[in-house]
Design an enzyme around this catalytic site. Structure first.
Site, PDB file in Angstrom:
ATOM      1  N   GLU A 141      11.846   0.945   7.908  1.00  0.00           N
ATOM      2  CA  GLU A 141      10.892   0.000   7.325  1.00  0.00           C
ATOM      3  C   GLU A 141      11.150  -0.249   5.838  1.00  0.00           C
ATOM      4  O   GLU A 141      10.762  -1.292   5.310  1.00  0.00           O
ATOM      5  CB  GLU A 141       9.461   0.521   7.499  1.00  0.00           C
ATOM      6  CG  GLU A 141       9.218   1.863   6.813  1.00  0.00           C
ATOM      7  CD  GLU A 141       7.762   2.279   6.827  1.00  0.00           C
ATOM      8  OE1 GLU A 141       6.891   1.394   6.877  1.00  0.00           O
ATOM      9  OE2 GLU A 141       7.506   3.495   6.770  1.00  0.00           O
ATOM     10  N   ASP A 143       0.831  -1.193   0.000  1.00  0.00           N
ATOM     11  CA  ASP A 143       0.000   0.000   0.000  1.00  0.00           C
ATOM     12  C   ASP A 143       0.881   1.264   0.000  1.00  0.00           C
ATOM     13  O   ASP A 143       1.370   1.643   1.045  1.00  0.00           O
ATOM     14  CB  ASP A 143      -0.974   0.003   1.180  1.00  0.00           C
ATOM     15  CG  ASP A 143      -0.333  -0.407   2.507  1.00  0.00           C
ATOM     16  OD1 ASP A 143       0.761  -1.014   2.521  1.00  0.00           O
ATOM     17  OD2 ASP A 143      -0.959  -0.132   3.545  1.00  0.00           O
TER      18      ASP A 143
END
Length: 494
Positions: free
Chosen positions: A452, A274
């Site tokens: 991340e 996403d």
């Protein structure tokens, strides 16, 4: 969906006003907040609140306890590998016996990714567990799997994360890989986890028997020739609670029915990617069409789940083996790009392959769904086109979305390495792992932090997306630790 109301259900116009006015910089902050008073009392007083952002800010401060930034934001003083070992304690969380606010109860010690991600996330957890197992943190690793088992028993699936606003969607189904990583053969534990695997499979396949050729329903799509593939989906057609403002803006710019766009955004969040050009018509997010696409990695993971259940040898084994054979045949017919020599996604609505090469092409290798010839061809395409100086590209499209070029992500590096090794492409697998460790190590030497996502072209911190790049970070820690230990790699140091 679970019966637990989400913040949008509870706070309706208050949530919409807080998010659309950007009263808090990150939309996730408000939906993670804890109310100080009964919801009915808060909403009664909100109805009488004077207009203006200042009054609204004061109202939020008086009525809610806002979450603090998560762990992983302090620069390290240890070398990289030792720092990862030390981070498990910081990222570990005690059981939450009773839910509070939007949090779902978690009955076991577990690990969170870090930063704004304060709860368990589904597919993140498998990659985090790789490092936990490497470092002997088996109690934490088993706690994660036990928590996942509880969630499947309570909801039929593992939610995207342990929040009420995530209950309508899941994430890439890797529970069977977690079980394989840990299950110690104790009959009661193994039986319970096997039962959860079957229940999760049933959730993903709900409605398959009623879907006619050329039609889709929930997470299944029956193609014109009768083949069955899966897609991502969410039953809600409203903005995501945690990204309300962004979703409203995206839908407004689309020129399409807003409910359709909201569902595609939610499905994109379920994908874990996403967002990405994989789900778009072009480069712009308002063109998102996630629910129209049968993703190669989702179908590969479900093949892996079916294969894992079949391997259990219980009374249903042959049934699931048959489902796996049917899925593999459908993947070969519809997801194999013969001209390009790799697997790709399939546009269900337009009945045609989506040709771009992405890191998702490695998922069929991970689960053993590819032939040796397909794996060899995929390896060649990956080496020629997806390999970057700092690891594996996610896609070759530079859209500004975070799951596109130039970003690389830890889970995709590991899927590629494990898949290539499975088919004997050991040198390429090691090369990808070494490049990734070099990227993480170089960035760590500069910042003392783990992130991340990374820019695999410039060996730095990744960017893009709808929130600031987070530190911590569960799956980066797990994958990097696994690569360092597996290949005896030495990360760069200052």
């Amino acid at each position: 969906m679970g019966a637990e109301p989400s913040p949008a259900d509870l706070y309706g116009p208050l949530l919409a006003k807080v998010q659309e006015r950007a009263i808090l910089p990150d939309g996730k902050t408000f939906v993670d907040a804890l109310p100080r008073r009964p919801v009915a009392d808060i909403m009664r007083d909100f109805a009488a609140l004077p207009a203006g952002d200042a009054a609204l800010r004061a109202f939020i401060a008086a009525n809610f306890d806002l979450p603090t930034q998560g762990t992983g934001a302090s620069p390290a003083v240890l070398p990289l590998r030792a720092h990862i070992r030390a981070l498990w304690k910081e990222l570990a969380r005690a059981p939450e016996q009773a839910a509070s606010g939007s949090a779902l109860a978690v009955q076991h010690r577990h690990v969170v990714p870090g930063g704004r991600f304060r709860e368990i996330y589904y597919w993140d957890s498998f990659f985090t567990m790789l490092g936990l197992v490497r470092d002997g943190e088996l109690e934490l690793a088993n706690g994660i799997v036990d928590a996942m088992t509880d969630l499947i028993e309570a909801h039929g699936h593992v939610p995207n994360g342990t929040r009420t606003y995530y209950l309508g969607r899941s994430q890439p189904p890797l529970f069977h890989m977690m079980v394989e990583l840990l299950d110690d053969g104790r009959s009661n534990v193994a039986a319970r986890r096997l039962s959860a695997m079957k229940r999760e499979h049933a959730w993903w396949m709900a409605g398959a028997g009623e879907v006619e050729p050329g039609r889709s329903g929930a997470r299944v799509a029956r193609l014109a020739d009768g083949d069955l593939l899966n897609r991502y989906w969410d039953p809600r057609d409203t903005p995501r609670d945690e990204s309300w403002r962004e979703d409203v803006a995206t839908a407004a710019a689309s020129g399409r029915p807003v409910g359709e766009v909201y569902r595609d955004l939610r499905a994109g969040a379920e994908s874990g990617w996403d967002f990405s050009s994989r789900w778009l018509d072009g480069d712009a997010l308002p063109s998102i069409r996630t629910t129209a696409i049968a993703p190669v990695d989702l179908n590969a993971f479900l093949f892996g789940l079916e294969t894992a259940i079949a391997a259990s040898g219980d009374g249903d084994a042959e049934h699931y083996a048959g489902l796996a054979r049917e899925r593999r045949a459908a993947m070969n017919r519809h997801l194999w790009h013969a001209e390009g020599g790799y697997f790709a996604d399939f546009d269900v609505e337009r009945a045609r392959l989506r040709p771009p090469l992405t890191a998702a092409a490695l998922a069929p290798l991970l689960v053993g769904a590819a032939t040796q010839e397909q794996a060899d061809s995929t390896a060649a395409a990956v080496a020629e086109r997806l390999l970057a100086p700092g690891g594996l590209h996610t896609t070759l499209a530079a859209t500004g979305q975070q799951w596109d070029r130039p970003n690389g992500w830890a889970p995709l590096q590991w899927i590629a390495v494990a898949g290539l090794k499975r088919y004997g492409h050991d040198a390429l697998a090691r090369d990808i792992a070494a490049r990734w460790v070099d990227t993480v190590g170089t960035t760590f030497a500069r910042t003392g932090l783990l992130f991340e996502k990374y820019d695999v072209e410039q060996a730095g911190v990744g960017g893009g997306g709808e929130y600031a790049t987070q530190t911590g970070f569960g799956w980066t820690n797990g994958v990097t630790a696994d690569f360092i230990d597996r290949y005896d790699l030495s990360p760069p140091r200052e």
